[in-house]
Enzyme design. Structure first.
Site, short mmCIF file in Angstrom:
data_model
loop_
_atom_site.label_atom_id
_atom_site.label_comp_id
_atom_site.label_asym_id
_atom_site.label_seq_id
_atom_site.Cartn_x
_atom_site.Cartn_y
_atom_site.Cartn_z
N GLU A 200 -77.57 -27.06 -48.02
CA GLU A 200 -76.20 -27.20 -47.22
C GLU A 200 -75.30 -28.20 -47.81
OE1 GLU A 200 -77.03 -28.13 -43.01
OE2 GLU A 200 -77.48 -25.86 -42.89
N LEU A 203 -72.59 -33.04 -44.53
CA LEU A 203 -71.39 -33.62 -43.72
C LEU A 203 -71.52 -35.19 -43.51
CD1 LEU A 203 -71.22 -30.74 -40.98
CD2 LEU A 203 -69.84 -30.77 -43.08
N HIS A 235 -83.56 -40.82 -36.05
CA HIS A 235 -83.63 -39.31 -35.69
C HIS A 235 -84.06 -39.45 -34.08
CE1 HIS A 235 -82.30 -37.83 -39.22
NE2 HIS A 235 -83.03 -38.44 -39.75
N ASN A 289 -83.17 -25.69 -30.16
CA ASN A 289 -84.39 -26.41 -29.37
C ASN A 289 -84.87 -25.36 -28.34
OD1 ASN A 289 -84.46 -28.81 -31.04
ND2 ASN A 289 -82.96 -29.58 -29.53
N ARG A 291 -86.82 -25.50 -25.89
CA ARG A 291 -87.60 -26.40 -24.83
C ARG A 291 -86.40 -26.91 -23.81
NH1 ARG A 291 -87.14 -29.92 -29.24
NH2 ARG A 291 -86.29 -31.91 -28.57
C1 MV4 Z 1 -77.27 -32.83 -41.52
C2 MV4 Z 1 -76.34 -33.78 -41.73
C3 MV4 Z 1 -75.21 -33.80 -42.28
N1 MV4 Z 1 -74.97 -32.43 -42.89
N2 MV4 Z 1 -76.51 -31.41 -41.97
C4 MV4 Z 1 -80.57 -34.47 -39.11
C5 MV4 Z 1 -82.05 -33.86 -38.47
C6 MV4 Z 1 -81.66 -32.20 -38.31
N3 MV4 Z 1 -81.65 -32.19 -36.99
C7 MV4 Z 1 -80.33 -32.34 -39.00
N4 MV4 Z 1 -79.80 -33.36 -39.28
C8 MV4 Z 1 -78.54 -33.71 -40.14
N5 MV4 Z 1 -78.26 -32.56 -40.71
C9 MV4 Z 1 -75.70 -31.48 -42.90
N6 MV4 Z 1 -75.37 -30.28 -43.49
C10 MV4 Z 1 -76.74 -34.87 -41.06
C11 MV4 Z 1 -78.02 -35.01 -40.27
C12 MV4 Z 1 -78.27 -36.04 -39.49
C13 MV4 Z 1 -78.14 -36.11 -38.18
C14 MV4 Z 1 -78.13 -34.78 -37.39
C15 MV4 Z 1 -77.99 -35.14 -35.96
C16 MV4 Z 1 -78.26 -36.25 -35.30
C17 MV4 Z 1 -78.31 -37.47 -36.18
C18 MV4 Z 1 -78.40 -37.33 -37.61
C19 MV4 Z 1 -78.91 -38.46 -38.31
C20 MV4 Z 1 -78.84 -38.46 -39.58
C21 MV4 Z 1 -78.42 -37.27 -40.45
#
Ligand code: MV4
Length: 447
Positions: A200, A203, A235, A289, A291
């Site tokens: 991906e 971001l 996380h 999710n 749940r």
């Molecule tokens: C991302 C991102 C930036 N760009 N995807 C972290 C775990 C998973 N749930 C998805 N995550 C992320 N995906 C793209 N394309 C940044 C994260 C991410 C993040 C997302 C939600 C809440 C906290 C986070 C902490 C670090 C990175």
């Protein structure tokens, strides 16, 4: 309606389910490990069954023991609570094969959403915006190279079996790709026994916005608005709020409507959450999710709806009984997750709780299984309480949160209460100016 529900969980989430059952006239069965004989969820339930030793693998994750407990107590249904078995499709399937109702989505929906590539493809086809990237598995480094160049750096390599950040690596430029790709696959293989990865666009500064949804078996689906869960560390969410201070009403209405229509066309039963990243006015679906979530409470506070009651009703085959136009969110809610941890090092601090005084008053809710004299066992998640506060405006909510944190006393163990007191005094937090990296920057300004 069910007469007796077995709650396959512990701690405050087991209490939350018990409370909804009680109000619905449903008997409850608690299950517990030998470390939890004195736990509040065992004390409150109508019946309890010891299902094994402290190790979660041998107790709260022990499928034969849980099914046996349901059989000997004559339960009609099993609620997995939050965590442990809540997103285990095999468990949901076995529950139904043994003649119990699983209070949650169908095993098929859990399975589809548990595989992040399948989840993304499924919701994309139904019209949700997703992050630009590979259309599916990227099986070799050679395949990753031209794809990454087309997507544009930085790119993120994600595990299909992932979630929670495991098996996720950023490649800032073409020279980092080989290492990031290999690391992501190895980490995914070690963590999930599945090394499928996808690509991906990365971001850099998004907010984490999630939309609460609810569907029944009669073809109805609604959304209950969004939550902002950007304040997190490694996380693990620390503070959540509803509505998000980063969205305007038009954006809010747009993503809610889209989420509900996708869930309706999925034929999804139960509560669930669509997770998005939000950056520069755009939403990008990342995961679903399947749940109930810890932070469902803030949605309950702004909508006045009991999400666990709704979940139990639709699992029993009843219609939702509310239309989208009946959902009228009002005011603002914030939740602080309080952990038994040192507030600076985050090292777990289990042990004897010598004092417990929860705040109260208008708009204050504390969900916790603690009591004075309780010994927090070292074997489980360190979250011990949730403080949830509602106010007519975000400002009223913040003032109430600050005074509730001042009142809260948990003695005998270290907790993250002092961290929360610092966070709610930060100008960026007060102004709602934060993204998913804000907390880590606050805790470690050099990072
Ligand atoms: C991302 C991102 C930036 N760009 N995807 C972290 C775990 C998973 N749930 C998805 N995550 C992320 N995906 C793209 N394309 C940044 C994260 C991410 C993040 C997302 C939600 C809440 C906290 C986070 C902490 C670090 C990175």
């Amino acid at each position: 309606m069910f007469e007796k529900v077995l709650i396959a969980n512990r701690g405050e989430s087991a209490l939350r389910i018990h409370r909804a059952c009680r109000e619905m006239g449903i008997q409850t069965v608690a299950v517990h490990s030998t470390a939890d004989s004195d736990a509040m969820h065992v004390r409150l339930a109508d019946e309890s069954v010891c299902i094994g030793p402290p190790s979660p693998r041998e107790s709260y994750l022990n499928i034969p023991a849980i099914l046996t407990a349901a059989a000997i107590t004559g339960a009609d249904a099993i609620h997995p609570g939050i965590g442990f078995m809540a997103e285990n499709a095999t468990f949901a399937e076995m529950v139904e094969e043994h003649g119990f109702v699983f209070i949650g989505p169908t095993p098929q929906h859990i399975r589809i959403m548990g595989d992040k590539i399948t989840a993304k493809r499924t919701v994309k086809e139904l019209g949700l915006p997703t992050v630009p990237g590979s259309d599916g598995v990227v099986a070799t480094l050679e395949a990753a190279k031209p794809l990454a160049a087309r997507i544009g750096y930085p790119v993120l390599i994600k595990a299909s079996a992932g979630g929670g950040g495991k098996g996720m690596k950023v490649a800032s430029s073409a020279k980092d790709l080989a290492e990031a790709y290999t690391l992501a696959r190895n980490e995914a293989r070690a963590a999930f026994g599945n090394d499928e990865v996808y690509l991906e666009k990365y971001l850099a500064h998004p907010r984490h916005i999630e939309v609460q949804i609810l569907g029944d078996t009669h073809g109805h689906a609604i959304h209950l608005g969004e939550r902002d869960c950007s304040i997190q560390r490694r996380h693990q969410k620390v503070i959540e709020e509803a509505p998000s201070p980063g969205l305007n009403d038009a954006e809010r209405a747009q993503i809610g409507k889209l989420a509900a229509s996708v869930v309706q066309r999925l034929g999804y039963r139960g509560v669930g959450t669509l997770e998005f990243l939000y950056e520069n006015g755009r939403f990008y679906f990342i995961e679903m999710n399947t749940r109930l979530q810890i932070e469902h409470t803030i949605t309950e506070m702004v909508t006045g709806l009991d999400l666990v009651r709704a979940q139990i009703r639709v699992a029993a085959g009843l219609p939702l009984g509310i239309k989208q136009s009946d959902v009228l969110p009002s005011g603002h809610a914030i939740e602080c997750r309080i952990n038994a941890e040192n507030p600076e090092t985050f090292i777990p601090s289990p042990g004897l709780v010598t004092d417990f005084h929860a705040p109260g008053g208008l708009g204050v809710r504390v969900d916790s299984a603690l009591y004075s004299g309780y010994r927090v066992p070292p074997y489980y998640d360190s979250m011990i309480a949730k403080l949830i506060v509602h106010g007519k405006t975000r400002n009223e909510c913040l003032l109430r949160l600050r005074r509730s944190l001042e009142e809260f006393v948990i003695g005998g163990i270290e907790t993250t209460l002092p961290l929360h007191r610092r966070l709610v005094a930060q100008p960026d937090f007060i102004d709602g100016r934060y993204d998913i990296h804000w907390l880590e920057g606050f805790l470690d300004p050099l990072s």
